[in-house]
Design an enzyme around this catalytic site. Structure first.
Site, PDB file in Angstrom:
ATOM      1  N   SER A  74      -1.716  -3.754   0.687  1.00  0.00           N
ATOM      2  CA  SER A  74      -1.298  -2.525  -0.008  1.00  0.00           C
ATOM      3  C   SER A  74      -0.510  -2.897  -1.257  1.00  0.00           C
ATOM      4  O   SER A  74      -0.935  -2.620  -2.373  1.00  0.00           O
ATOM      5  CB  SER A  74      -0.509  -1.596   0.917  1.00  0.00           C
ATOM      6  N   VAL A 144       3.539   0.875   0.503  1.00  0.00           N
ATOM      7  CA  VAL A 144       4.038   1.616   1.665  1.00  0.00           C
ATOM      8  C   VAL A 144       3.276   1.254   2.935  1.00  0.00           C
ATOM      9  O   VAL A 144       3.806   1.372   4.043  1.00  0.00           O
ATOM     10  CB  VAL A 144       4.002   3.148   1.439  1.00  0.00           C
ATOM     11  N   TYR A 449      10.062  -9.413   7.097  1.00  0.00           N
ATOM     12  CA  TYR A 449      10.460 -10.669   6.457  1.00  0.00           C
ATOM     13  C   TYR A 449       9.769 -11.810   7.205  1.00  0.00           C
ATOM     14  O   TYR A 449      10.397 -12.745   7.680  1.00  0.00           O
ATOM     15  CB  TYR A 449      11.975 -10.856   6.497  1.00  0.00           C
TER      16      TYR A 449
END
Length: 518
Positions: A74, A144, A449
């Site tokens: 994305s 998103v 992360y």
């Protein structure tokens, strides 16, 4: 694909192979980490940039028939590049055309395409209302699709929780090509994709958001303190204060080495205290004076702003620039956020007991091994809304009991394996040093992360995963704690053959490609 798409609709405008002139520019357009821009990085055999859900359905079918993995992209900010790299034959499904944002101001909701970046979402909301907002991340170019499916935290997490806590519907295309919404996918799958990582379960094409209400006026400040200005004592005291402040205040810290002519060795450590308050300066200053007078924040340090200006501030932009800058996937005005400018390696820990002065001094010593501005600790407090939500409400479990998260970042400018290995080794050394001071059993981390040092799924020569539940638990429990088992059960039900997979995807228990010794 030409066999399955009706009348070959638009196939030439959505499918790119290495033989196409625009293949490389499309591939690199959303490669955010410089580590994965080199020619040696494995590249996809095909890139698909769909405009319609039917083209995604066809891509899934073709990839299954041809034994290829799908990597779903994305925004391209994946810390380990898993949305656009693979060691086995693969196709990149790039959703940047799915970027529509539709706001319903009366209902305080929004539908947003999974390929939109959060800057586009923020800007569209700000053009609709001065008092509607959405609690998501800081970096405007993050997509998103990945952010929300992994949890998604940002400057308003202490007031409103994560992005995923404020999602009320979604559209997903599953392994069989079915287009499902919340009602048809069921509550189990809807639970899993809000924090468990959407790419393990299917292709999410859109999210429905519950917008939040904020004041017309917010207040921001950033004040820096060096070791010579009592930074160590201030950071130590901050631990006891920031997680317990009014939930309308976020007071985070970025800490790293800076050049200083007056310090030994020409460098010192500077801690920048960065804050946003959901209200005006006249209410903020008395709160700070009461709770943290040692920081010495003055009225002239503070600026009253709109919500979209606060997003500029945390996104690394001057609040004077046009907010429209955050809508660009590759803005001409570059963000000052180091993570958008350098090669980097990141690690993440959660702190549950205050760290001693001595503990921080050891961190400073390691940070001073780095060149100025090339090492950083990003420290974000919890408390507020985050401690009120159950660990099992969503797959993201890091709630009550955590004082703050501490992200450890190594940056470097020089290309090549030697420079990369030197900085990555330093990040591992710092991470090892942190061990006594952070969460244990498991030593928790955050899926957004992503860190492949925590463990990976194995691959056979045919690209099939051979990871057992026990092996995947090594990294899975760090990201999801007790929610990992439920995620595996849902994965097994909705994708039993483990088609949607990567180095840290949720494994299926019963697939032919997964070990059954569980």
């Amino acid at each position: 694909m030409s066999l399955h798409l009706p009348n070959n609709t638009g196939i030439s405008s959505v499918v790119y192979t290495p033989n196409d002139a625009s293949y490389l520019s499309i591939l690199l357009s959303s490669v955010r980490s410089l580590r994965f821009r080199s020619a040696s990085t494995p590249r996809p055999q095909v890139i698909v940039t769909p405009f319609e859900e039917s083209q995604i359905q066809t891509t899934i079918l073709c990839a299954r028939e041809n034994g290829m993995q799908i990597r779903i992209r994305s925004g391209g900010h994946d810390y380990e590049g898993l949305s656009y790299t693979s060691q086995v034959p693969f196709v990149v499904l790039d959703l940047f055309n799915f970027s529509e944002v539709a706001i319903d101001g009366d209902q305080k909701t929004a539908w947003v395409g999974a390929g939109a970046i959060i800057g586009q979402l923020y800007y569209r909301i700000s053009q609709t209302s001065r008092t509607l907002a959405f609690p998501a991340g800081a970096c405007p170019t993050v997509g998103v699709g990945g952010l929300f499916s992994g949890g998604g935290y940002g400057p308003m997490l202490r007031k409103f929780g994560l992005a995923a806590d404020n999602i009320i519907d979604a559209r997903i295309i599953d392994v069989n090509g079915r287009i499902l919404d919340r009602k048809s996918m069921g509550e189990d799958l809807f639970w899993a994709i809000r924090g468990g990582g959407g790419s393990s379960f299917g292709v999410i094409t859109a999210w429905k958001l519950k917008l939040v209400t904020v004041p017309e006026t917010l207040t921001i400040f950033s004040v820096g303190r060096t070791l010579e200005q009592n930074a160590t004592q201030l950071v130590h005291k901050w631990q006891y204060i920031a997680p317990n402040l009014d939930e309308d205040i976020l007071l985070s810290i970025s800490i790293g080495p800076v050049n200083s002519s007056g310090a030994a060795g020409g460098k010192t450590i500077q801690a920048n205290f960065n804050s946003v308050y959901l209200g005006g300066v006249d209410k903020l200053l008395p709160l700070l004076e009461q709770s943290f007078p040692e920081l010495g924040v003055r009225r002239e340090d503070c600026t009253e702003v709109s919500w979209i200006q606060s997003a500029l501030f945390f996104g690394g932009y001057s609040i004077q620039v046009s907010p429209e800058v955050v809508t660009s996937r590759n803005p001409e005005i570059r963000s000052t956020l180091p993570i958008t400018r350098y090669y980097f390696k990141a690690k993440l820990d959660y702190v549950q007991e205050p760290i001693s002065i001595k503990g921080f001094e050891g961190m400073w010593k390691l940070l001073l091994e780095r060149e100025a501005n090339m090492g950083e600790l990003l420290v974000v407090p919890y408390g507020g809304k985050m401690k009120e939500i159950s660990e099992s409400a969503l797959p993201f479990p890091h709630r009550a009991g955590n004082l703050y998260k501490i992200q450890q970042l190594a940056y470097w400018e020089e290309s090549g394996a030697v420079a990369s290995e030197r900085s990555i080794s330093w990040s591992r050394k710092l991470h090892d040093y942190m061990t006594p001071y952070v969460s244990k059993s498991p030593r928790a981390s955050y899926m957004n992360y992503r860190d492949l040092d925590l463990g990976v799924n194995n691959y056979n020569g045919d690209g099939k995963t051979s990871t057992s539940y026990a092996q995947a638990s090594v990294w899975g429990l760090k990201y999801f704690k007790n929610n990992f088992k439920r995620l595996v059960q849902i994965k097994t039900k909705v994708d039993p053959t483990n088609f949607f997979r990567n180095e840290q995807s949720i494994p299926s228990l019963y697939s032919k490609s997964s070990s059954k010794n569980n």
